[in-house]
Design an enzyme around this catalytic site. Structure first.
Site, PDB file in Angstrom:
ATOM      1  N   ASP A  23      22.712  19.522  47.693  1.00 41.46           N
ATOM      2  CA  ASP A  23      23.294  19.133  46.403  1.00 41.46           C
ATOM      3  C   ASP A  23      22.261  18.639  45.416  1.00 41.46           C
ATOM      4  O   ASP A  23      22.475  18.721  44.204  1.00 41.46           O
ATOM      5  CB  ASP A  23      24.369  18.067  46.628  1.00 41.46           C
TER       6      ASP A  23
ATOM      7  N   ASN B  57      22.463  16.314  51.096  1.00 42.10           N
ATOM      8  CA  ASN B  57      23.468  17.332  51.435  1.00 42.10           C
ATOM      9  C   ASN B  57      24.628  16.637  52.145  1.00 42.10           C
ATOM     10  O   ASN B  57      24.589  15.426  52.407  1.00 42.10           O
ATOM     11  CB  ASN B  57      22.857  18.438  52.307  1.00 42.10           C
ATOM     12  N   LYS B  58      25.645  17.406  52.437  1.00 42.87           N
ATOM     13  CA  LYS B  58      26.866  16.874  53.061  1.00 42.87           C
ATOM     14  C   LYS B  58      26.533  15.939  54.221  1.00 42.87           C
ATOM     15  O   LYS B  58      25.662  16.242  55.036  1.00 42.87           O
ATOM     16  CB  LYS B  58      27.730  18.035  53.536  1.00 42.87           C
TER      17      LYS B  58
ATOM     18  N   ARG C 297      31.758  14.097  39.679  1.00 39.69           N
ATOM     19  CA  ARG C 297      31.112  13.901  40.979  1.00 39.69           C
ATOM     20  C   ARG C 297      29.630  13.602  40.712  1.00 39.69           C
ATOM     21  O   ARG C 297      28.999  14.308  39.918  1.00 39.69           O
ATOM     22  CB  ARG C 297      31.253  15.142  41.883  1.00 39.69           C
TER      23      ARG C 297
HETATM   24  O1  MRU Z   1      31.601  17.889  48.960  1.00 41.60           O
HETATM   25  P1  MRU Z   1      31.339  19.356  48.847  1.00 41.60           P
HETATM   26  O2  MRU Z   1      32.301  20.165  49.642  1.00 41.60           O
HETATM   27  O3  MRU Z   1      31.219  19.816  47.423  1.00 41.60           O
HETATM   28  O4  MRU Z   1      29.924  19.492  49.519  1.00 41.60           O
HETATM   29  C1  MRU Z   1      29.208  20.655  49.428  1.00 41.60           C
HETATM   30  C2  MRU Z   1      27.977  20.634  50.239  1.00 41.60           C
HETATM   31  O5  MRU Z   1      27.547  19.621  50.738  1.00 41.60           O
HETATM   32  C3  MRU Z   1      27.241  21.880  50.345  1.00 41.60           C
HETATM   33  O6  MRU Z   1      26.511  21.890  51.522  1.00 41.60           O
HETATM   34  C4  MRU Z   1      26.294  21.937  49.170  1.00 41.60           C
HETATM   35  O7  MRU Z   1      26.949  21.814  47.946  1.00 41.60           O
HETATM   36  C5  MRU Z   1      25.447  23.112  49.257  1.00 41.60           C
HETATM   37  S1  MRU Z   1      26.045  24.391  48.307  1.00 41.60           S
HETATM   38  C6  MRU Z   1      26.027  25.767  48.389  1.00 41.60           C
END
Ligand code: MRU
Length: 351
Positions: A241, A251-252, A97
């Site tokens: 992230d 972030n997401k 990723r």
């Molecule tokens: O795609 P994911 O589920 O790994 O995404 C995670 C996120 O976006 C979280 O908000 C991020 O990793 C913050 S972690 C504690």
């Protein structure tokens, strides 16, 4: 499947670790099955760890760093100190990723520890480094939780996105660790964005908050801006992230919209992460690689096809929130409010 853990109706204990090293294998709670099935699977080598990261069986920026570190420890064991083979395993794990800084950071730490090890000592050095990373991330979670709760003292109605709890990071997580610390001090109500397309909010954050006994309500992502504008939220609180050197945060996907709504309403937009998410090698958020996931994830909702099967989709898994929209970045070493290049550099220099 090696075991089932807990139970959906179990009281909050937070006791089931999302990843656990058993001495020779990495056991993970398969997050693709939550909240309805709680199954632990065993990952026996670096390739299985990379595959689990790719399919989001283990996820969340700090936690994929921890998982990858143990993947590297297994690679060091399985390649008996052959550095070329170890580099190949590192490339495979890093490539699983692209967006989370923690993944490449953790892999690099284990590679460095392996290189510094004496002949014959590579497997032990790699495993010790992986265990150190796990312990540090757990301690970081506890420290940033206290700092974040101090910062947000008085905020009761928190809106969050994706999943940032023990399923995403060491200890109690990042933003959800702050929520837990706030909840220990007084009543808290969490508004959980469902987080399309893979529903980490609906599936994982709701599961964690129920187990922790913290009040929450679930909303569709598109409801967030209106609820914020209506005065129903005291603060937006998310994880991230990767943080670029100028304080931009990835972030997401959907986080940027929440930040814009928070700014328009004059409420704080707080980002919580361990310093392992900070990447000073990238000048701005424009350089952060944004993972593009299969369009198939958008065509479906909870497994059901919701549109015409051949519809063209775009599926960026993350977005970038510019630093000027971030009220504060909370880390285990301190708070950058707002996050600027100088403050981030000072945080990383701090002991
Ligand atoms: O795609 P994911 O589920 O790994 O995404 C995670 C996120 O976006 C979280 O908000 C991020 O990793 C913050 S972690 C504690």
């Amino acid at each position: 499947v090696i075991s089932r853990v807990g139970g959906g109706a179990a009281p909050a204990t937070g006791a089931d670790p999302a990843v656990e090293w058993d001495g020779s294998r990495l056991r993970i709670l398969d997050q693709t099955l939550l909240p309805f099935r709680e199954e632990v699977i065993e990952l026996r080598d670096a390739g299985e760890v990379a595959a689990a990261i790719r399919r989001l069986a283990v996820r969340g920026a700090p936690l994929i760093g921890v998982a990858a570190a143990y993947g590297m420890a297994m690679a060091a064991r399985d390649t008996a100190g052959d550095m070329a083979a170890l580099d190949q395993a590192a490339d495979a794990l890093r490539g699983a990723r692209p967006t989370a800084a923690n993944l490449a950071w953790a892999v690099q730490r284990v590679v460095a520890a392996a290189r510094a090890a004496p002949t014959g000592g590579v497997p032990a050095a790699a495993l010790a480094e992986a265990a150190a990373i796990e312990a540090e991330e757990e301690a970081a979670s506890a420290a940033l939780a206290t700092r974040g709760a101090d910062l947000l003292a008085g905020a009761r109605r928190i809106l969050t996105h994706c999943n940032t709890g023990a399923l995403a990071a060491g200890g109690q997580g990042t933003a959800l660790a702050v929520v837990s610390a706030l909840a220990e001090r007084g009543p808290v109500e969490v508004t959980v964005c469902e987080t399309r397309p893979l529903l980490q909010g609906a599936r994982l954050t709701v599961w964690e908050l129920r187990r922790r006994g913290i009040a929450h309500r679930l909303i569709v992502d598109a409801a967030a801006a209106g609820l914020i504008a209506r005065g129903e939220i005291d603060a937006v609180l998310v994880g991230c992230d990767r943080v670029a050197a100028n304080g931009d945060v990835a972030n997401k996907v959907g986080t940027y919209g929440h930040a814009l709504a928070a700014r328009a309403a004059g409420i704080p937009m707080v980002v919580a992460c361990p310093t392992s998410s900070i990447d000073l090698s990238l000048a701005t958020g424009a350089q952060i690689p944004i993972e593009e996931r299969p369009g198939e994830e958008v065509l479906r909702a909870a497994g059901e096809v919701v549109t015409l099967p051949d519809t063209l989709c775009s599926n960026p898994a993350f977005d970038v929130t510019p630093a000027e929209l971030v009220t504060a970045l909370v880390t285990e070493r301190g708070i950058a409010a707002p996050p600027t290049g100088e403050r981030l550099a000072a945080l990383l220099d701090a002991p």
